[in-house]
Enzyme design. Structure first.
Site, PDB file in Angstrom:
ATOM      1  N   ASP A  35      28.478  46.751  11.651  1.00  0.00           N
ATOM      2  CA  ASP A  35      27.437  47.751  11.429  1.00  0.00           C
ATOM      3  C   ASP A  35      27.117  47.895   9.955  1.00  0.00           C
ATOM      4  O   ASP A  35      25.979  48.185   9.585  1.00  0.00           O
ATOM      5  CB  ASP A  35      27.866  49.094  12.018  1.00  0.00           C
ATOM      6  CG  ASP A  35      26.685  50.007  12.306  1.00  0.00           C
ATOM      7  OD1 ASP A  35      25.626  49.488  12.729  1.00  0.00           O
ATOM      8  OD2 ASP A  35      26.804  51.218  12.112  1.00  0.00           O
ATOM      9  N   CYS A  90      17.450  51.539  17.097  1.00  0.00           N
ATOM     10  CA  CYS A  90      18.617  51.745  16.242  1.00  0.00           C
ATOM     11  C   CYS A  90      18.539  53.087  15.528  1.00  0.00           C
ATOM     12  O   CYS A  90      19.403  53.953  15.685  1.00  0.00           O
ATOM     13  CB  CYS A  90      18.720  50.621  15.218  1.00  0.00           C
ATOM     14  SG  CYS A  90      20.117  50.844  14.081  1.00  0.00           S
ATOM     15  N   TYR A 106      20.578  55.978  17.688  1.00  0.00           N
ATOM     16  CA  TYR A 106      21.897  56.497  17.328  1.00  0.00           C
ATOM     17  C   TYR A 106      21.883  58.027  17.318  1.00  0.00           C
ATOM     18  O   TYR A 106      22.842  58.664  17.752  1.00  0.00           O
ATOM     19  CB  TYR A 106      22.316  55.965  15.958  1.00  0.00           C
ATOM     20  CG  TYR A 106      23.093  54.671  16.024  1.00  0.00           C
ATOM     21  CD1 TYR A 106      22.702  53.638  16.872  1.00  0.00           C
ATOM     22  CD2 TYR A 106      24.206  54.464  15.227  1.00  0.00           C
ATOM     23  CE1 TYR A 106      23.397  52.451  16.919  1.00  0.00           C
ATOM     24  CE2 TYR A 106      24.918  53.276  15.264  1.00  0.00           C
ATOM     25  CZ  TYR A 106      24.515  52.265  16.108  1.00  0.00           C
ATOM     26  OH  TYR A 106      25.209  51.086  16.169  1.00  0.00           O
ATOM     27  N   TYR A 145      26.681  61.310  13.581  1.00  0.00           N
ATOM     28  CA  TYR A 145      25.315  60.987  13.988  1.00  0.00           C
ATOM     29  C   TYR A 145      24.611  62.144  14.692  1.00  0.00           C
ATOM     30  O   TYR A 145      23.384  62.185  14.735  1.00  0.00           O
ATOM     31  CB  TYR A 145      25.309  59.727  14.859  1.00  0.00           C
ATOM     32  CG  TYR A 145      25.497  58.476  14.026  1.00  0.00           C
ATOM     33  CD1 TYR A 145      24.468  57.992  13.230  1.00  0.00           C
ATOM     34  CD2 TYR A 145      26.719  57.807  14.013  1.00  0.00           C
ATOM     35  CE1 TYR A 145      24.636  56.863  12.440  1.00  0.00           C
ATOM     36  CE2 TYR A 145      26.899  56.680  13.224  1.00  0.00           C
ATOM     37  CZ  TYR A 145      25.858  56.213  12.440  1.00  0.00           C
ATOM     38  OH  TYR A 145      26.033  55.103  11.649  1.00  0.00           O
ATOM     39  N   GLU A 176      20.381  45.781  20.982  1.00  0.00           N
ATOM     40  CA  GLU A 176      21.339  46.839  20.651  1.00  0.00           C
ATOM     41  C   GLU A 176      22.491  46.844  21.656  1.00  0.00           C
ATOM     42  O   GLU A 176      23.653  47.010  21.284  1.00  0.00           O
ATOM     43  CB  GLU A 176      20.652  48.207  20.657  1.00  0.00           C
ATOM     44  CG  GLU A 176      19.928  48.542  19.372  1.00  0.00           C
ATOM     45  CD  GLU A 176      20.887  48.939  18.256  1.00  0.00           C
ATOM     46  OE1 GLU A 176      22.116  48.780  18.406  1.00  0.00           O
ATOM     47  OE2 GLU A 176      20.412  49.418  17.224  1.00  0.00           O
TER      48      GLU A 176
END
Length: 223
Positions: free
Chosen positions: A46, A137, A141, A168, A211
């Protein structure tokens, strides 16, 4: 009044969106059962992923039609370089991973697949194509973490991944995600046509599939 463009894309690609946001990796994060080796592998990839996404937002600045577009993309670039990357490096330090270690990690095929797809959509298409490719993305998230934080089934006590969810789901990252939603909506108001819609949905769906592949790479610990 029609729903926001992101919501329309998510609903049109519902199967791929669910396969991504409800992936086994996400479920095991919520339950606290994901193997730590899988999570560390994901964290290292990541980091590399975010570097390429910063390049994609730099491309979005270049592709912008006007100062509003350019400022919106620049704000997202700032968010990745100075908010998300900072959060990521600080978080990874808690898992015994230094930034130097992550920078030296070889890229996994899943990392290359999604990041190069996004850059290709940006180079071949316009700024709306690029932002749609980025959305699963950047916005995803935030959506995943917010849903997990609100789910009473998510394990809190003793869950080693609860800090990831909190990071997040937190206000700082949620602001980044909301900004990305707003930018897509503004671009769509000017650039979306009926003829373009199927291609944008396919771009969004493909990004969701990539993803999901990135989550699977973490589980498989594969390069």
């Amino acid at each position: 009044m029609s729903p926001p463009l992101f919501d329309r894309l998510r609903d049109a690609a519902a199967y791929d969106w669910r396969a991504y946001t409800e992936h086994r990796f996400v479920r095991e994060l919520a339950a606290g059962t994901l193997l730590e080796a899988c999570f560390r592998h994901y964290l290292k990839q990541d980091y590399l992923f975010l570097i390429h996404f910063a390049r994609a937002y730099a491309l979005a600045v270049y592709k912008g039609d006007d100062l509003d577009d350019m400022r919106g993309a620049a704000a997202a670039l700032h968010g990745i370089l100075n908010v998300e990357m900072k959060l990521h490096v600080e978080f990874c330090a808690g898992w015994g991973l230094s930034e130097a270690q992550m920078a030296a990690e070889p890229e996994a095929r899943a990392t290359m697949a999604y990041t190069r797809f996004v850059l290709e959509r940006g180079m071949a298409g316009d700024v709306l194509d690029l932002q749609v490719a980025l959305a699963p993305c950047v916005i995803g998230y935030g959506e995943i973490a917010k849903a997990l934080a609100a789910d009473p089934r998510t394990r809190r006590a003793g869950n080693p991944y609860e800090p990831w969810i909190a990071m997040y789901a937190g206000a700082e990252y949620q602001q980044v995600a909301e900004g990305a939603k707003g930018q897509i909506a503004r671009l769509g108001a000017r650039r979306l046509t009926e003829a373009r819609w199927p291609k944008l949905v396919e771009t969004f769906a493909q990004a969701c599939r990539l993803e999901a592949g990135f989550w699977q790479m973490g589980i498989d610990q594969s390069l």
